[in-house]
Design an enzyme around this catalytic site. Structure first.
Site, PDB file in Angstrom:
ATOM      1  N   GLY A   3       0.844  -1.202   0.000  1.00  0.00           N
ATOM      2  CA  GLY A   3       0.000   0.000   0.000  1.00  0.00           C
ATOM      3  C   GLY A   3       0.868   1.235   0.000  1.00  0.00           C
TER       4      GLY A   3
ATOM      5  N   SER B  73      -1.191   6.460  14.289  1.00  0.00           N
ATOM      6  CA  SER B  73      -1.714   7.829  14.281  1.00  0.00           C
ATOM      7  C   SER B  73      -0.603   8.846  14.068  1.00  0.00           C
ATOM      8  CB  SER B  73      -2.416   8.146  15.601  1.00  0.00           C
ATOM      9  OG  SER B  73      -2.807   9.506  15.608  1.00  0.00           O
TER      10      SER B  73
ATOM     11  N   LYS C  76      -6.936   2.475  19.291  1.00  0.00           N
ATOM     12  CA  LYS C  76      -6.862   3.502  18.232  1.00  0.00           C
ATOM     13  C   LYS C  76      -8.244   4.128  17.987  1.00  0.00           C
ATOM     14  CE  LYS C  76      -5.189   6.004  14.838  1.00  0.00           C
ATOM     15  NZ  LYS C  76      -6.218   6.475  13.989  1.00  0.00           N
TER      16      LYS C  76
ATOM     17  N   HIS D 249      -8.820   6.533  20.674  1.00  0.00           N
ATOM     18  CA  HIS D 249      -7.969   7.704  20.356  1.00  0.00           C
ATOM     19  C   HIS D 249      -8.716   8.626  19.393  1.00  0.00           C
ATOM     20  CE1 HIS D 249      -5.451   9.743  17.391  1.00  0.00           C
ATOM     21  NE2 HIS D 249      -4.574   9.942  18.365  1.00  0.00           N
ATOM     22  N   ASN D 250      -9.285   8.046  18.359  1.00  0.00           N
ATOM     23  CA  ASN D 250      -9.977   8.871  17.371  1.00  0.00           C
ATOM     24  C   ASN D 250     -11.223   9.527  17.957  1.00  0.00           C
ATOM     25  OD1 ASN D 250      -8.017   7.878  15.622  1.00  0.00           O
ATOM     26  ND2 ASN D 250      -9.446   7.788  13.914  1.00  0.00           N
TER      27      ASN D 250
END
Ligand code: 6PG
Length: 482
Positions: free
Chosen positions: A9, A128, A183, A186-187
């Site tokens: 990717g 992040s 995560k 966190h967001n």
């Protein structure tokens, strides 16, 4: 020499992580589904580095040292499953697949379980920090198969952001989808912080009539206080950014917020766990409300509900606002950690809350000085159920309370929407009230549905039903909570 890791990717996060790994002395093989992108990368940003390209998944796998480590930096969802399905036949037992995307953690649980059966070790890692973080030091939150961690640890801790004390903002989170869960929270916290800052900006602009330059100076000052954080810093930068005509660009941006879903997942998860994560959930709804732009424009015309100017000393209001922002932020993190704690217990993840705070201390979007204090609080008391009860945070909440109330009250008086600052205050009011009106609610439930209630003068766990009207029966419905 075989490579340390393969990365699939080559969008912005993938490319920057690869370059970061290379800078830190790791040999990386890069692959992309559209293979032309590999050549572009090798001829462009990766030119002159030790990075090598792969022309196919077979080629990628053949270039890796064992146990092979393949990291997917692709869009969350089906594409991850497709790559996993293609990789599995090419890998051997003990090899490691890492998903570094913003995956919803139940998907990571599922992939972890199915790959374990096939002898492949799986890690779901939250990453992040955006483009710059990926390039120069992100926060990384890895979870999944603990046996895979020792092989991945040197790479991840090598490329991660470091605190001032030199600690890596990356550590093992826990098994299964624990890394992606952390995560996700966190967001959610990121959504809350952004909304709180936006409310402070709105109060200053519409209520106090301050200019972008004045607000830039205020956020710059705030960034030297307990509010010291990346998001406050970039807010000051944004307010100072001028469009070609010399006006602040931010004022020309359409007021409809986008969202990719992680905040929504956090809110849904909180409802599923029965945790009052009010602030983050309100921040998601604030984005939803903002997107109803056409309706809001019509409603403003239909109603006589303008935002009134705020009278009084501006400097005093600005300082009160700083306190309201700080106190609300504490509530948001306290709620976030309540959710993390509940999920940890329910899933048997044994999460270390101090470590979670450390991982967020640098590199990520919510990085701030404040996270150092959160880490201290959980190190002092790993069982802390509510961050606001740690002495450091309790003192701040207590001292900010009068100013916070004044700001929220003023917002109601003047018609200025402040969903998250008011929601945070409402939460603290409820959380610090030993007796809430849920007795009335229980009575109502029992009245219309024989749902039963407990009594203050009897031991917990004994349930009673009253025939409130004399017309109902004495049969109660079963007592259960979801
Ligand atoms: C990060 C960010 C990132 C997130 C974007 C967009 O930690 O680097 O959280 O992962 O995807 O900020 O999020 P929204 O589009 O939902 O605002």
């Amino acid at each position: 020499m075989k490579a340390d890791i393969g990365v699939i990717g080559l969008a912005v996060m993938g490319q920057n992580l690869i370059l970061n790994m290379n800078d830190n002395g790791f040999k990386v093989v890069a692959f992309n589904r559209t293979v032309a992108k590999v050549d572009e990368f090798l001829e462009g940003p990766a030119k002159g580095t030790n990075i090598v390209g792969a022309t196919s998944l077979e080629d990628l796998v053949s270039k890796l040292a064992t146990p092979r480590k393949v990291m997917l930096m692709v869009r969350a969802g089906d594409v991850v499953d497709q790559f996993i399905d293609s990789l599995v036949p090419l890998l051997e037992e003990g090899d490691i697949i890492i998903d570094g995307g913003n995956t919803n953690y139940p998907d990571t649980n599922r992939r972890y379980a199915s790959l374990r059966e096939k002898g492949i070790r799986f890690i779901g890692a939250g990453v992040s920090g955006g483009e710059e973080g990926a390039r120069f030091g992100p926060s990384i939150m890895p979870g999944g198969d603990p046996e895979a961690w020792p092989f991945v640890k040197p790479i991840f801790q090598g490329i991660a952001a470091k605190t001032e004390q030199g600690e890596a903002c990356c550590d093992w989170v826990g098994k299964e989808g624990a890394g992606h869960f952390v995560k996700m929270v966190h967001n959610g916290i990121e959504y809350g912080d952004m909304q709180l800052i936006s409310e402070a900006y709105h109060f200053m602009k519409e209520g106090l009539g301050l200019s972008a330059d004045e607000m830039q100076a205020i956020f710059t000052e705030w960034n030297k206080t307990e509010l010291d954080s990346y998001l406050v810093e970039i807010t000051a930068d944004i307010l100072g950014y001028k469009d070609e005509d010399g006006e602040a660009l931010v004022e020309k941006i359409l007021d409809t917020a986008g969202q990719k879903g992680t905040g929504k997942w956090t809110g849904i998860n909180a409802l599923d766990h029965g945790i009052p994560l009010t602030l983050i959930t309100d921040s998601v709804f604030a984005r939803c409300l903002s997107s109803l732009k056409d309706q809001r424009v019509e409603a403003e015309k239909a109603f006589n509900n303008p935002i009134l100017a705020i009278e009084g000393d501006k400097a005093q209001w600005v300082d009160a606002l700083r306190q309201a922002l700080l106190a609300s932020k504490i509530i948001s993190y306290a709620q976030g950690f309540m959710l993390i704690r509940e999920a940890s217990e329910e899933n048997d993840w044994s999460l270390n809350y101090g470590n979670v705070a450390l991982m967020w201390r640098g590199g990520c979007i919510i990085r701030s000085a404040f996270l150092g204090n959160i880490r201290d609080a959980f190190e002092a008391n790993p069982e802390l159920a509510f961050l606001g009860l740690d002495n450091y945070f309790k003192d701040i909440l207590q001292s900010c309370l009068p100013a916070w109330r004044k700001v929220v009250a003023k917002s109601f008086e003047t018609g200025l929407p402040m969903p998250c600052m008011s929601s945070a205050l409402t939460f603290l009011n409820g959380y610090t009230t030993a007796r809430l009106p849920a007795n009335m609610l229980q009575a109502q439930r029992d009245y219309f549905g024989a749902h039963t209630y407990e009594r203050t003068d009897k031991p917990r766990g004994e349930f009673f039903h009253t025939n409130w009207t004399g017309k109902g029966g004495d049969i109660s419905s079963t007592t259960y909570d979801v």
